[in-house]
Design an enzyme around this catalytic site. Structure first.
Site, PDB file in Angstrom:
ATOM      1  N   ASN A   1     -10.324   0.382   0.849  1.00 42.60           N
ATOM      2  CA  ASN A   1      -8.862   0.445   0.772  1.00 42.60           C
ATOM      3  C   ASN A   1      -8.451  -0.112  -0.590  1.00 42.60           C
ATOM      4  O   ASN A   1      -8.607  -1.308  -0.847  1.00 42.60           O
ATOM      5  CB  ASN A   1      -8.275  -0.389   1.918  1.00 42.60           C
ATOM      6  CG  ASN A   1      -6.753  -0.424   1.927  1.00 42.60           C
ATOM      7  OD1 ASN A   1      -6.121  -0.136   0.925  1.00 42.60           O
ATOM      8  ND2 ASN A   1      -6.178  -0.808   3.055  1.00 42.60           N
TER       9      ASN A   1
ATOM     10  N   CYS B   1       0.810  -1.226   0.000  1.00 39.00           N
ATOM     11  CA  CYS B   1       0.000   0.000   0.000  1.00 39.00           C
ATOM     12  C   CYS B   1       0.839   1.271   0.000  1.00 39.00           C
ATOM     13  O   CYS B   1       0.305   2.371  -0.162  1.00 39.00           O
ATOM     14  CB  CYS B   1      -0.976  -0.010   1.172  1.00 39.00           C
ATOM     15  SG  CYS B   1      -2.184  -1.342   1.046  1.00 39.00           S
TER      16      CYS B   1
ATOM     17  N   HIS C   1      -2.757   7.323   2.892  1.00 37.15           N
ATOM     18  CA  HIS C   1      -3.256   6.059   2.322  1.00 37.15           C
ATOM     19  C   HIS C   1      -4.587   5.736   2.997  1.00 37.15           C
ATOM     20  O   HIS C   1      -4.698   5.750   4.218  1.00 37.15           O
ATOM     21  CB  HIS C   1      -2.240   4.944   2.565  1.00 37.15           C
ATOM     22  CG  HIS C   1      -2.807   3.575   2.383  1.00 37.15           C
ATOM     23  ND1 HIS C   1      -3.475   3.196   1.233  1.00 37.15           N
ATOM     24  CD2 HIS C   1      -2.835   2.491   3.194  1.00 37.15           C
ATOM     25  CE1 HIS C   1      -3.881   1.951   1.363  1.00 37.15           C
ATOM     26  NE2 HIS C   1      -3.516   1.498   2.548  1.00 37.15           N
TER      27      HIS C   1
HETATM   28  O1  UT7 Z   1      -3.619  -1.064   3.784  1.00 37.77           O
HETATM   29  C1  UT7 Z   1      -2.560  -1.697   4.453  1.00 37.77           C
HETATM   30  C2  UT7 Z   1      -2.664  -1.483   5.904  1.00 37.77           C
HETATM   31  N1  UT7 Z   1      -3.862  -2.065   6.430  1.00 37.77           N
HETATM   32  C3  UT7 Z   1      -4.463  -1.499   7.465  1.00 37.77           C
HETATM   33  O2  UT7 Z   1      -4.034  -0.466   7.900  1.00 37.77           O
HETATM   34  C4  UT7 Z   1      -5.624  -2.213   8.121  1.00 37.77           C
HETATM   35  C5  UT7 Z   1      -5.438  -2.170   9.616  1.00 37.77           C
HETATM   36  N2  UT7 Z   1      -6.442  -2.876  10.409  1.00 37.77           N
HETATM   37  C6  UT7 Z   1      -7.759  -2.558  10.473  1.00 37.77           C
HETATM   38  O3  UT7 Z   1      -8.201  -1.688   9.759  1.00 37.77           O
HETATM   39  C7  UT7 Z   1      -8.622  -3.251  11.493  1.00 37.77           C
HETATM   40  O4  UT7 Z   1      -7.798  -4.063  12.297  1.00 37.77           O
HETATM   41  C8  UT7 Z   1      -9.724  -4.124  10.876  1.00 37.77           C
HETATM   42  C9  UT7 Z   1     -10.776  -3.249  10.218  1.00 37.77           C
HETATM   43  C10 UT7 Z   1      -9.142  -5.103   9.862  1.00 37.77           C
HETATM   44  C11 UT7 Z   1     -10.422  -4.940  11.964  1.00 37.77           C
HETATM   45  O5  UT7 Z   1     -10.933  -4.072  12.962  1.00 37.77           O
HETATM   46  P1  UT7 Z   1     -10.607  -4.354  14.497  1.00 37.77           P
HETATM   47  O6  UT7 Z   1     -11.327  -3.328  15.254  1.00 37.77           O
HETATM   48  O7  UT7 Z   1      -9.119  -4.423  14.646  1.00 37.77           O
HETATM   49  O8  UT7 Z   1     -11.276  -5.749  14.747  1.00 37.77           O
HETATM   50  P2  UT7 Z   1     -10.626  -7.110  15.239  1.00 37.77           P
HETATM   51  O9  UT7 Z   1      -9.905  -7.793  14.121  1.00 37.77           O
HETATM   52  O10 UT7 Z   1      -9.890  -6.906  16.510  1.00 37.77           O
HETATM   53  O11 UT7 Z   1     -11.920  -7.910  15.603  1.00 37.77           O
HETATM   54  C12 UT7 Z   1     -12.779  -7.527  16.678  1.00 37.77           C
HETATM   55  C13 UT7 Z   1     -13.989  -8.444  16.669  1.00 37.77           C
HETATM   56  C14 UT7 Z   1     -13.599  -9.915  16.626  1.00 37.77           C
HETATM   57  O12 UT7 Z   1     -14.550 -10.628  17.378  1.00 37.77           O
HETATM   58  P3  UT7 Z   1     -14.189 -11.118  18.874  1.00 37.77           P
HETATM   59  O13 UT7 Z   1     -13.006 -11.997  18.748  1.00 37.77           O
HETATM   60  O14 UT7 Z   1     -13.903  -9.846  19.650  1.00 37.77           O
HETATM   61  O15 UT7 Z   1     -15.438 -11.825  19.304  1.00 37.77           O
HETATM   62  C15 UT7 Z   1     -13.739 -10.265  15.172  1.00 37.77           C
HETATM   63  O16 UT7 Z   1     -14.024 -11.639  14.964  1.00 37.77           O
HETATM   64  O17 UT7 Z   1     -14.749  -8.198  15.491  1.00 37.77           O
HETATM   65  C16 UT7 Z   1     -14.924  -9.421  14.774  1.00 37.77           C
HETATM   66  N3  UT7 Z   1     -14.944  -9.101  13.350  1.00 37.77           N
HETATM   67  C17 UT7 Z   1     -16.077  -8.757  12.729  1.00 37.77           C
HETATM   68  N4  UT7 Z   1     -17.336  -8.593  13.142  1.00 37.77           N
HETATM   69  C18 UT7 Z   1     -18.262  -8.224  12.253  1.00 37.77           C
HETATM   70  C19 UT7 Z   1     -13.920  -9.082  12.464  1.00 37.77           C
HETATM   71  N5  UT7 Z   1     -14.355  -8.733  11.257  1.00 37.77           N
HETATM   72  C20 UT7 Z   1     -15.696  -8.532  11.398  1.00 37.77           C
HETATM   73  C21 UT7 Z   1     -16.696  -8.140  10.490  1.00 37.77           C
HETATM   74  N6  UT7 Z   1     -17.956  -7.993  10.957  1.00 37.77           N
HETATM   75  N7  UT7 Z   1     -16.449  -7.897   9.190  1.00 37.77           N
END
Ligand code: UT7
Length: 366
Positions: A285, A113, A255
């Protein structure tokens, strides 16, 4: 005599016409619009049709950027991408050929990215070294071809698109000049963002890769933390090199990874959020395309001071400062992300990566 500077003189963005909204995704994944908006700010993303490849978007954006620069030629074509049409050869030579730029220098930049910012530095280097007088730089990605459509964490974030700029040799003090850079990497965290299969590591081993290894994988939470820290540090380094204060920045164009990341970086830098350009809501993204796509949707005043900052797999990060040119076409004629017509010269679908398994309903633009 100081070497020539790279000056921005053309700009355009293109996204495919198929829109996938959060509601579309919620029909096949255990997710919902409220979660996606709250965690990422994204409402929708654009996705290629079966058979469409990164080069198809790149050619459309590249042609439009050359037109916005009032030309149909360049001495070099650089394509920043993580989703090349094939693992060999690079995508840029084919893009150059389809644009009628036979015989010019053409190569890909792979910095995930951060690819567009690395590409800007490469283009500025070509111009400073006297290798090229005019460079077409395209950031293009089709993440829908590498993200597992059943992976709810990643399928909600990524979209497809291409953004292109034309840079010409000019003077460092003129509007449009691309100025100071900061580029960095930390390969000790290479495993945070990967596509494990398809490279020499996996191919040197016996057996077929697993489904997981064939798809994009990201440890989102860790990436998020690195992204906020590295983007803010990189922006500060570039500002220091230029002698700019945070307050000198009229527009911050990061980005477009996730709205929360963009706002956190702006807050960390002490930049009012209204100076932070966000485009992620409507395109998701888009990888290496995200910064030029965001730029193509803006109408900054000539001379405005712009800070670009990116972060991506590798890990890689980078920042670049520029002033806004006086001679760019207005955004309406810059093709702010609109529809991409299917190119007539599509390769046969069988020679391309398998597209996301989207339902019929998702193929319809609401
Ligand atoms: O472009 C290159 C660089 N990339 C980035 O900068 C991306 C960086 N990361 C992010 O943007 C975020 O980490 C994400 C958007 C990918 C995820 O958000 P998060 O707030 O970090 O969520 P998480 O992965 O910690 O998940 C929290 C909870 C989990 O459930 P539990 O374990 O707390 O019960 C996930 O299973 O949210 C759940 N979850 C979802 N729930 C509903 C993960 N994806 C989803 C979803 N819908 N799509």
């Amino acid at each position: 005599m100081s070497p020539p500077a790279a000056v921005l003189c053309g700009l355009a963005g293109r996204v495919p016409s198929r829109v996938v909204t959060n509601e579309h995704l919620a029909r096949r994944l255990d997710t919902d619009d409220a979660w996606i908006r709250a965690r990422t700010g994204i409402r929708q993303r654009h996705v290629v049709e079966p058979g469409q490849a990164t080069s198809d978007l790149a050619v459309e954006a590249g042609r439009a950027a050359l037109a916005s620069a009032g030309t149909d030629t360049a001495d070099a074509v650089v394509v920043a991408t993580t989703t090349p049409d094939r693992s060999c050869p690079a995508t840029a030579p084919a893009v150059a050929a389809r644009l009628g730029l036979d015989g010019v220098a053409a190569f890909d930049v792979g910095a995930v990215c951060t690819g567009f910012v690395y590409g800007l530095a490469s283009a500025a280097g070509l111009i400073a070294a006297g290798v090229a007088e005019r460079v077409l730089l395209i950031g293009a990605d089709t993440y829908s071809t590498i993200v597992d459509p059943l992976d709810r964490a990643n399928a909600i974030i990524f979209g497809d698109g291409a953004g292109a700029v034309v840079l010409r040799a000019g003077h460092p003090d003129e509007p449009g000049a691309v100025g100071h850079f900061d580029l960095g990497s930390d390969g000790t965290h290479e495993d945070l963002i990967t596509v494990a299969a398809g490279g020499s590591r996996q191919r040197s081993l016996p057996g077929e890769p697993s489904r997981a290894d064939r798809h994009f994988a990201m440890r989102g939470k860790e990436v998020y933390r690195h992204a906020v820290t590295r983007m803010a540090e990189s922006a500060r380094t570039a500002l220091d090199r230029a002698g700019w204060k945070t307050d000198d920045v009229d527009h911050f164009v990061p980005h477009q990874a996730n709205l929360r990341i963009l706002h956190s970086v702006a807050d960390d830098l002490g930049l009012p959020r209204e100076r932070c350009v966000t485009h992620v809501e409507s395109v998701g993204n888009t990888g290496a395309a995200s910064i030029p796509l965001a730029l193509a949707a803006q109408a900054f005043r000539p001379g405005a001071r712009v800070l670009l900052t990116a972060f991506g797999g590798g890990l890689t990060w980078g920042s670049c400062l520029l002033t806004w040119p006086s001679s760019l076409s207005s955004p309406s004629s810059l093709s702010s992300p609109s529809s991409l017509s299917s190119p007539s010269s599509l390769s046969s679908p069988s020679s391309l990566s398998s597209p996301s398994a989207l339902s019929r309903q998702e193929r319809t633009t609401p």
